[in-house]
Structures are given as structure tokens and as C-alpha cells.
Design a protein around this motif. Structure first.
Motif, short mmCIF file in Angstrom:
data_model
loop_
_atom_site.label_atom_id
_atom_site.label_comp_id
_atom_site.label_asym_id
_atom_site.label_seq_id
_atom_site.Cartn_x
_atom_site.Cartn_y
_atom_site.Cartn_z
N VAL A 1 0.82 -1.21 0.00
CA VAL A 1 0.00 0.00 0.00
C VAL A 1 0.86 1.26 0.00
CG1 VAL A 1 -1.66 1.38 1.32
CG2 VAL A 1 -1.99 -1.09 1.10
N GLU A 2 1.78 1.36 0.96
CA GLU A 2 2.57 2.58 1.11
C GLU A 2 3.61 2.69 -0.01
OE1 GLU A 2 5.26 4.83 4.53
OE2 GLU A 2 3.91 3.19 5.08
N ILE A 3 3.62 3.83 -0.67
CA ILE A 3 4.53 4.06 -1.80
C ILE A 3 5.74 4.86 -1.32
CG2 ILE A 3 4.80 5.20 -4.04
CD1 ILE A 3 1.84 4.70 -4.54
N PRO A 4 6.96 4.39 -1.61
CA PRO A 4 8.14 5.15 -1.20
C PRO A 4 8.15 6.54 -1.85
CG PRO A 4 8.76 2.96 -1.96
CD PRO A 4 7.31 3.15 -2.30
N PHE B 1 12.31 -3.02 1.91
CA PHE B 1 11.10 -3.02 2.73
C PHE B 1 10.53 -1.61 2.90
CE2 PHE B 1 12.60 -7.19 4.48
CZ PHE B 1 11.51 -7.92 4.05
N ALA B 2 11.40 -0.64 2.99
CA ALA B 2 10.97 0.75 3.08
C ALA B 2 11.91 1.57 2.21
CB ALA B 2 11.00 1.24 4.53
N ASP C 1 5.94 -0.59 -0.83
CA ASP C 1 6.72 -1.32 0.17
C ASP C 1 6.05 -2.66 0.52
OD1 ASP C 1 8.53 0.78 0.37
OD2 ASP C 1 7.48 1.72 2.06
N PRO C 2 6.83 -3.76 0.57
CA PRO C 2 6.26 -5.06 0.94
C PRO C 2 6.23 -5.29 2.45
CG PRO C 2 8.54 -5.36 0.30
CD PRO C 2 8.24 -3.87 0.16
N LYS C 3 5.96 -4.22 3.21
CA LYS C 3 5.92 -4.34 4.67
C LYS C 3 4.51 -4.06 5.16
CE LYS C 3 6.90 0.50 5.94
NZ LYS C 3 6.86 1.12 4.63
N TRP C 4 4.17 -4.63 6.31
CA TRP C 4 2.95 -4.31 7.03
C TRP C 4 3.29 -3.26 8.08
CZ3 TRP C 4 -1.88 -7.04 6.52
CH2 TRP C 4 -1.85 -8.08 5.59
N ARG C 5 2.28 -2.50 8.50
CA ARG C 5 2.48 -1.53 9.57
C ARG C 5 1.21 -1.48 10.42
NH1 ARG C 5 5.95 2.65 10.33
NH2 ARG C 5 6.49 3.10 8.17
N TYR C 6 1.40 -1.29 11.71
CA TYR C 6 0.24 -1.13 12.60
C TYR C 6 0.32 0.24 13.26
CZ TYR C 6 -3.86 -2.85 15.02
OH TYR C 6 -5.17 -3.06 15.42
N MET C 7 -0.76 1.02 13.12
CA MET C 7 -0.81 2.36 13.70
C MET C 7 -1.63 2.34 15.00
SD MET C 7 0.87 4.53 11.78
CE MET C 7 1.10 5.32 10.18
#
Length: 369
Positions: A99-102, A228-229, A130-136
Motif C-alpha cells: 500500500v505505502e509508496i516510497p 522493505f521501506a 513497500d512489501p511491509k505491514w504496519r500497525y498504527m
């Protein structure tokens, strides 16, 4: 190059005993303490990063947090997607991989800067999101009245984790406390009142601080060179990280040199964000960084396999923010700097929304945009 480690204990002892005003009277401040504050501001200015030791943040606290987040990220995709909140700009709950685009993929000016870098300092080139997950997870009181409700939304708690709220809040509050101390020390080092930054963080009760651990699946994406980021800066005020169990983070110093960060056990890494750049009129520049599977990461993966440990790389990242309704503008003597005009007044919440849109976290872009 090794980043210096600043022990926050001397400042904590003094600040607990005396008033804010006393800290700002030159004749009353211990010269050693003043030198320590100057070291903080100088390091943030020159490197964009700082290692700190805070006695309130133990390695045991970090391990407890990492254990829980590894357990969460190991859950099936379908389970994790239940905590996804795209209509809130992914500012609470989970952000799935892809989802998140560098920033480096969408910022043409940044791409020109990258091409001009010496080859040995150039970042890896990501091929997509980015192929990473993130939790907010929002930490701290929500503002009683704000124009930026989606940036200050209620938290999301996954089922089956009874310890979730207490663990997230405990580690999050401890890291925010470390950020606040560094913010006070930096302000003194910059010749500002010690509360210059923290008062803006606490305006209307609190900034939308986000404990935002990332989860990267090294079982699937453990090949050397995997990004990853992608190369980016952080849009917030100061970012703080606990020590990850897998290396991979690299930063760029003010002189353009690329450094792979090694965080000692029991230490925290702090990085400058874009809001600090704004408040200092460009005296501090938002620190550029990336997370890539390096040779050291591959070695750590092999050791984790031998010991049957989790192969999810978790970063215990917290984004410390200026309050959404506070105005970003160069403070004090920074308003007279030659670059001050590059940082016109803007409410922090408006600034954040513009930045989120640029990296695909605020709504969906049209195909031709």
C-alpha cells in the motif's frame, strides 16, 4: 561512522527538580548539562539521527513489545485485514503490504538528487509499493476539539490479544517521554526555551503520536537487496525506534554519506522529521533513510532459523507529532534565517494530509494523477 549515544539521565535528574524557567537561565544551567544539550542539537543538525539511553525504557520492555508484534504479524492475512481502516488514511489499525509508496518513486526532485549522488551512497531502487505491514496505534489523549478528526481517531484492537492495549500504551508512552526529553534538550541547544517544541506537541492536549511498528516477512522476502521501506523521510516531528532483532536500516547524514545503523542493546534511535525541519527553518533537515535486506540481515535470518525464532522483522517505531491544530513555522531566531521563507506557516494537520496523499495513504489517486 558510529552515532554518539546520549545518556538522558543527567537531564532527567535536573529537570525533575527545577522549573522550566530555571532551565533557560544561562547562569543557572550547569555547564555540563548545557554541553549535553548542545551535543543533542548539533548531532540532530549534522546527522539527522541520534542514539539515546533512557533509564525509563528497558530492553525487557522492548522485548515484551516485539514478542507481541511478532505474534500479531504471523497471523493470516485475512485476520490482519480486519484491522484495516483505509477511510481513516491508515492512521489507525493495520496498513497491509503493497500500500505505502516510497517517496522516492513519486518525488521527481528527489529522484534528481538520487541520480546526482555518488554510486556508493545511492539508495536501493524500489520497484513498487513497500512489501511491509504496519500497525498504527495512537498514544496519548485525543484532542478535545480538532479540525483533523481522522488524524486523531479511536484505536483498533485485534481480537485474541488481551494484553494489546496495555503493552502498546506502556511502550508507546515510554518512547514519547524519551522524545519529549530530547525535544527539550534540543531546544536548549538551539538557543530556544526548553518548552519551545514540547508546548506545540501538547497543544490542545496532545499531538497525534503514533506507535507504528512495521512487520516484514523475512521468510518470503529475505533475499539480499529486498527493499522493505524505500528511501524516504518522515513527515512528523521526531521518530524514535527501539532496537530491531534484524538489521537493515540505513540513514543518510547531512553530508550525504550513507550509514547502516547499529543500535546497541538498551538504546533507542531518534531521527529528525519534516516538522522539525519546518520549526527550525531548515537548520535541521528531515533525515533520509531506507530499510533493505543487507548481508547482516541475511546472517541474522540464518541465526534466527537455527534457534527456531520468528522470521518477522519488527521495528518498534513511534512517530512523535506536533499537535494537528498547531501552526508549523520557524521558531524564535530561526524566523530570521535565510531559508525561513521556504517554510511558510501551515497547520500541522494540513501538512500531514498533504504528505499522506503523496505516499498513497490518504484516499486513492486517479489513474492520470
Amino acid at each position: 561512522m558510529e552515532l554518539p549515544v546520549i545518556d538522558l539521565s543527567p537531564y532527567l535528574k535536573v529537570s525533575a527538580k527545577i522549573s522550566d524557567d530555571l532551565l533557560n537561565r544561562e547562569k543557572e544551567v550547569d555547564p555540563q548539562l548545557k554541553n549535553l544539550c548542545s551535543e543533542v542539537s548539533r548531532t540532530l543538525r549534522e546527522t539527522g539521527a541520534l542514539l539515546v539511553k533512557d533509564p525509563r525504557c528497558s530492553a525487557e520492555d522492548s522485548d515484551r513489545f516485539l514478542d507481541m508484534m511478532e505474534n500479531y504479524f504471523e497471523k493470516p492475512h485475512e485476520f490482519k485485514r480486519l484491522q484495516e481502516r483505509p477511510h481513516l488514511h491508515y492512521q489507525v489499525g493495520v496498513t497491509p503490504e503493497g500500500v505505502e509508496i516510497p517517496r522516492s518513486l513519486v518525488d521527481e526532485e528527489m529522484q534528481q538528487e538520487l541520480r546526482a549522488m555518488p554510486k556508493e551512497f545511492q539508495p536501493y531502487t524500489p520497484t513498487g509499493p513497500d512489501p511491509k505491514w504496519r500497525y498504527m496505534w495512537r498514544v496519548g489523549p485525543r484532542p478535545s476539539n480538532t479540525c483533523f478528526q481522522e488524524l486523531n481517531s479511536e484505536p483498533v484492537i485485534p481480537e485474541g490479544f488481551p494484553e494489546w492495549k496495555e503493552t502498546m500504551d506502556s511502550w508507546g508512552y515510554k518512547m514519547i517521554s524519551a522524545i519529549e526529553v530530547v525535544a527539550e534538550m534540543a531546544a536548549i541547544g538551539f538557543g530556544l526555551p526548553n518548552y519551545a517544541f514540547t508546548s506545540l506537541m501538547k497543544q490542545a492536549r496532545s499531538g497525534p503520536h503514533l506507535l507504528a511498528p512495521t512487520g516484514s516477512d523475512l521468510q518470503r522476502y529475505g533475499q539480499e537487496g529486498t527493499v522493505f521501506a524505500g528511501y524516504h523521510y518522515d513527515l512528523n516531528f521526531l521518530t524514535i525506534h527501539g532496537r530491531s532483532r534484524f538489521p537493515g536500516l540505513s540513514i543518510w547524514l547531512r553530508n550525504g554519506q550513507k550509514v547502516e545503523v547499529k543500535v546497541p542493546v538498551g538504546c533507542l534511535l531518534i531521527q529528525t522529521g519534516k516538522q522539525l525541519e519546518w520549526l527550525t527553518g531548515g537548520e535541521c533537515i528531515a533525515g533520509m533513510h531506507e530499510v533493505v535486506v543487507s548481508n547482516r540481515t541475511v546472517n541474522a535470518i540464518e541465526i534466527a532459523r537455527q534457534h527456531n525464532r520468528s522470521l518477522w522483522r519488527v521495528s518498534s517505531t513511534l512517530f512523535g507529532h506536533i499537535a494537528s491544530d498547531a501552526v508549523l513555522k520557524p521558531l524564535g531566531h530561526f524566523a530570521d534565517s535565510p531559508l525561513a521563507s521556504n517554510y511558510p506557516p501551515i497547520r500541522a494537520g494540513e501538512f500531514v494530509e498533504l504528505e499522506l496523499a503523496a505516499i498513497n495513504l490518504k484516499g486513492k489517486k486517479e489513474k492520470n494523477e
